[in-house]
Write a protein that holds these residues in place. Structure first.
Motif, mmCIF file in Angstrom:
data_model
loop_
_atom_site.group_PDB
_atom_site.id
_atom_site.type_symbol
_atom_site.label_atom_id
_atom_site.label_comp_id
_atom_site.label_asym_id
_atom_site.label_seq_id
_atom_site.Cartn_x
_atom_site.Cartn_y
_atom_site.Cartn_z
ATOM 1 N N ASP A 142 -2.782 2.249 -7.500
ATOM 2 C CA ASP A 142 -2.179 3.108 -6.495
ATOM 3 C C ASP A 142 -0.779 3.563 -6.896
ATOM 4 O OD1 ASP A 142 -1.356 2.637 -2.930
ATOM 5 O OD2 ASP A 142 -1.499 4.434 -4.205
ATOM 6 N N HIS A 313 4.637 -2.391 -10.397
ATOM 7 C CA HIS A 313 3.777 -3.525 -10.723
ATOM 8 C C HIS A 313 3.710 -3.650 -12.237
ATOM 9 C CE1 HIS A 313 2.273 -3.899 -6.640
ATOM 10 N NE2 HIS A 313 1.884 -2.634 -6.614
ATOM 11 N N ASN A 378 -1.003 -8.334 -9.934
ATOM 12 C CA ASN A 378 -0.852 -8.006 -8.508
ATOM 13 C C ASN A 378 -2.217 -7.856 -7.845
ATOM 14 O OD1 ASN A 378 0.424 -6.884 -6.035
ATOM 15 N ND2 ASN A 378 -0.704 -5.081 -6.681
ATOM 16 N N GLU A 379 -2.428 -8.646 -6.781
ATOM 17 C CA GLU A 379 -3.649 -8.509 -5.960
ATOM 18 C C GLU A 379 -4.937 -8.626 -6.768
ATOM 19 O OE1 GLU A 379 -3.746 -5.225 -3.240
ATOM 20 O OE2 GLU A 379 -2.202 -6.173 -2.040
ATOM 21 N N TYR A 436 -4.226 -1.735 7.865
ATOM 22 C CA TYR A 436 -5.614 -1.753 7.403
ATOM 23 C C TYR A 436 -6.406 -2.692 8.305
ATOM 24 C CZ TYR A 436 -3.643 0.310 3.128
ATOM 25 O OH TYR A 436 -2.982 1.108 2.239
ATOM 26 N N GLU A 472 4.373 -8.108 0.260
ATOM 27 C CA GLU A 472 4.082 -6.724 0.649
ATOM 28 C C GLU A 472 3.643 -6.702 2.106
ATOM 29 O OE1 GLU A 472 1.472 -4.233 -1.609
ATOM 30 O OE2 GLU A 472 2.076 -5.155 -3.495
ATOM 31 N N LYS A 541 4.301 4.811 2.319
ATOM 32 C CA LYS A 541 4.840 3.670 3.074
ATOM 33 C C LYS A 541 6.320 3.435 2.740
ATOM 34 C CE LYS A 541 0.318 1.423 3.384
ATOM 35 N NZ LYS A 541 -0.390 2.164 2.291
HETATM 36 C C1 ADA Z 1 -1.432 -3.074 -2.181
HETATM 37 C C2 ADA Z 1 -0.814 -2.779 -3.543
HETATM 38 C C3 ADA Z 1 0.289 -1.761 -3.460
HETATM 39 C C4 ADA Z 1 -0.112 -0.590 -2.559
HETATM 40 C C5 ADA Z 1 -0.386 -1.137 -1.163
HETATM 41 C C6 ADA Z 1 -0.799 -0.036 -0.185
HETATM 42 O O1 ADA Z 1 -0.831 -4.150 -1.580
HETATM 43 O O2 ADA Z 1 -0.287 -3.949 -4.151
HETATM 44 O O3 ADA Z 1 0.530 -1.281 -4.780
HETATM 45 O O4 ADA Z 1 -1.265 0.012 -3.054
HETATM 46 O O5 ADA Z 1 -1.476 -2.037 -1.241
HETATM 47 O O6 ADA Z 1 0.014 0.872 0.031
HETATM 48 O O7 ADA Z 1 -1.913 -0.127 0.317
#
Ligand code: ADA
Length: 574
Positions: A142, A313, A378-379, A436, A472, A541
């Motif tokens: 992302d 990241h 990450n994730e 979400y 996050e 965001k």
């Molecule tokens: C995840 C990811 C972020 C970003 C975020 C989002 O936590 O690590 O990079 O994608 O979601 O905005 O949904």
């Protein structure tokens, strides 16, 4: 120029306008490129820079080839240092391939023989996705995968014996004693070089220095590094052998960082991480961040009473980390990863590249006092047992180089079968309750925040000795989109209400010892289909928009990060 410095070497900063040629996909794949001599260059591009951020090649994918002349004063070894390349690169010297770099965002270098005189340097980079050739960068991440020579390019002429690195580790904070490790290359067999060391221009009390081993130094007039007082020391090491000599100047900070009894201890005192996730992203320059924008970002973060930045990241700019050292920001640095599935986590090439990049990141950033936490993956899908092998391997790789800092990785799996919390020192939880995972009939999404944080605290109870950080959490708002009555998602009002609720919840939950809001500023992300989930192709965001214009939420952060528990100051509720 970022530390380390090499004052005795002939050093050329290669920033400027280079010849440029773009070969759009599928005309050329970088992996197939083995010569650049046959190309005619038809224009220029800025270095450092992303060729696809704006202008002719914005949004295009393919191979960009940069070229310029460079001069070398003597026969011998030269070192080309790159602060970061996107995504992968091949380096040609007078048309000969001298190196291939396969680690996006990493600071890398190559050493090779050169004659005196003028030479042609060509750097071919690709922003084309190719999971076989470049498994570290994937289309589902992302954030936009730009292409270019991302950061500084430096040419150094090396002496016969040359210092490869000087690593400083705090051994005794109270007495200002550090451990130095100096690696030197080119020493003749059995040679005993002379070593001289100074700290801040003064001779330190020191053990006999033996190269390629560790020895201790007592810092004259030691001053601690902390966010409030970011004191820095410089160490200069000169090594002479016969008529060859080299000098390195490194900078370091006297501070310790530990994860203990559920707290993060900086110099033995609990510190609360209050900050943001920050992408290296700007609408005019892509992933290349000019120093002026770095400075603006940190001034804004300081105005928002932030003390912490998660460099999401991927490995960060050394210039940016130097600035964080000087201004007293705390940083989590992580290697490149985003939601990586088991298919990748069990792929040998992916795992090898992950370990290579993570180890290189730790080596490159070792002396920065601002870096307090190492991260990776990450994730990743750490709710599946198969994820453990790579998480364990990366944790081991980090600890083999650096036992002076805690490590973590940001997981989205707490409460969903997380398998790897025993492998980290700090628990970092990514979670988006009320943004979400809400149903169409959800009347009050923001009410989902408190119970989710309680679930995270309950689920991590067995690891209560490990500090828990919300790495996050956030909600999107389109800059300038207002609806003071309905306050629905995507409005600045909703985002401000959401962040205010996050702050309220954290004030009441001392188990949580840090917060990195997602995220500092809107950043370009997907194109095509996935854009349906990312209005205008941006991750919206941000507390600010991509031009660093504040949304309402920025004021909520400024007010809350200025009081307990975030900054520790007890201020009257306004
Ligand atoms: C995840 C990811 C972020 C970003 C975020 C989002 O936590 O690590 O990079 O994608 O979601 O905005 O949904």
């Amino acid at each position: 120029m970022a530390y380390p410095l090499y004052p005795d070497r002939r050093t050329t900063d290669l920033a400027g306008f280079w010849d440029f040629l773009f070969l759009p996909h599928p005309m050329m794949e970088l992996k197939d490129l083995d010569s650049v001599q046959e190309f005619a260059y038809c224009e220029k591009q800025a270095v450092p820079g992303c060729f696809d951020a704006v202008g002719t090649y914005a949004g295009q994918r393919g191979v960009g080839i940069y070229r310029r002349k460079v001069s070398v004063s003597k026969n011998g070894l030269v070192e080309l240092k790159f602060g970061g390349l996107l995504q992968c690169a091949k380096i040609f010297w007078d048309g000969r391939l001298v190196k291939e770099f396969l680690l996006p965002y990493s600071g890398v270098s190559c050493v090779f023989e050169s004659s005196a005189g003028e030479h042609e340097l060509a750097v071919a980079v690709t922003n084309q996705f190719d999971l076989e050739y470049n498994p570290l960068m994937r289309p589902n991440y992302d954030f936009y995968a730009f292409g270019g020579i991302l950061r500084s390019v430096t040419l150094m002429e090396l002496p016969e014996i040359y210092i490869e690195r000087c690593r400083i580790t705090v051994e005794d904070l109270a007495q200002g004693i550090v451990q130095a490790e100096i690696a030197v290359a080119g020493l003749p067999e059995g040679a005993t070089p002379r070593i001289s060391v100074s700290i801040d221009g003064k001779r330190p009390e020191m053990e006999d220095a033996v190269l390629n081993t560790k020895f201790t130094l007592k810092v004259p007039d030691p001053k601690r590094w902390s966010p409030e007082s970011p004191n820095l020391h410089t160490v200069s090491v000169s090594v002479c052998c016969g008529d060859s000599s080299d000098t390195i100047v490194e900078r370091f900070g006297l501070r310790t960082i530990e994860a203990k009894d559920g707290k993060i201890l900086l110099n033995g005192k609990a510190v609360y991480l209050a900050g943001v996730n920050r992408h290296e992203s700007h609408p005019e320059t892509g992933a290349e961040i000019p120093r002026g924008i770095m400075m603006e970002d940190l001034q804004i973060l300081r105005s928002m009473n932030c003390n912490f930045i998660r460099g999401c990241h991927y490995p960060q700019s050394q210039d940016f980390l130097d600035l964080c050292d000087e201004l007293g920001f705390l940083v989590m640095e992580e290697s490149l990863g985003w939601g990586n599935e088991i298919k990748s986590l069990t792929d040998e090439k992916f795992c090898n590249r992950q370990e290579e990049q993570t180890s290189l990141m730790v080596r490159n950033s070792y002396n920065h006092p601002c870096v307090i936490l190492w991260g990776f993956l990450n994730e990743t899908h750490s709710h599946l047992a198969e994820s453990r092998a790579l998480v364990e391997r990366l944790a081991k790789a980090v600890k083999e180089i650096d036992r002076s800092r805690p490590l973590t990785f940001a997981t989205m799996c707490i409460g969903y079968g997380e398998q790897c919390l025993d492998l980290v020192d700090v628990i970092s939880c990514n979670t988006y309750p009320g943004w979400y995972e809400i149903g169409f009939n959800e009347e009050n999404p923001i009410a989902k925040i408190a119970p989710r944080l309680d679930t995270v605290i309950a689920e991590t109870e067995p690891f209560k000795d490990k500090p828990l950080v919300i790495s996050e959490i956030g909600a999107a708002a389109l800059y300038g989109c207002h609806d003071p009555r309905f306050r629905n998602q995507w409005t600045e009002e909703f985002q401000a209400d959401y962040i205010a609720e996050v702050m309220r919840c954290l004030e009441e939950r001392p188990r949580i010892q840090g917060l990195a809001l997602w995220h500092f500023a809107d950043a370009r992300t997907y194109t095509g289909g996935p854009t349906l989930n990312r209005a205008r192709g941006f991750n919206n965001k941000g507390l600010l928009d991509e031009y660093r214009r504040e949304k309402f939420a920025a004021s909520v952060v400024r007010e809350n990060f200025g009081k307990s528990p975030f900054c520790g100051k007890k201020t009257e509720k306004s």
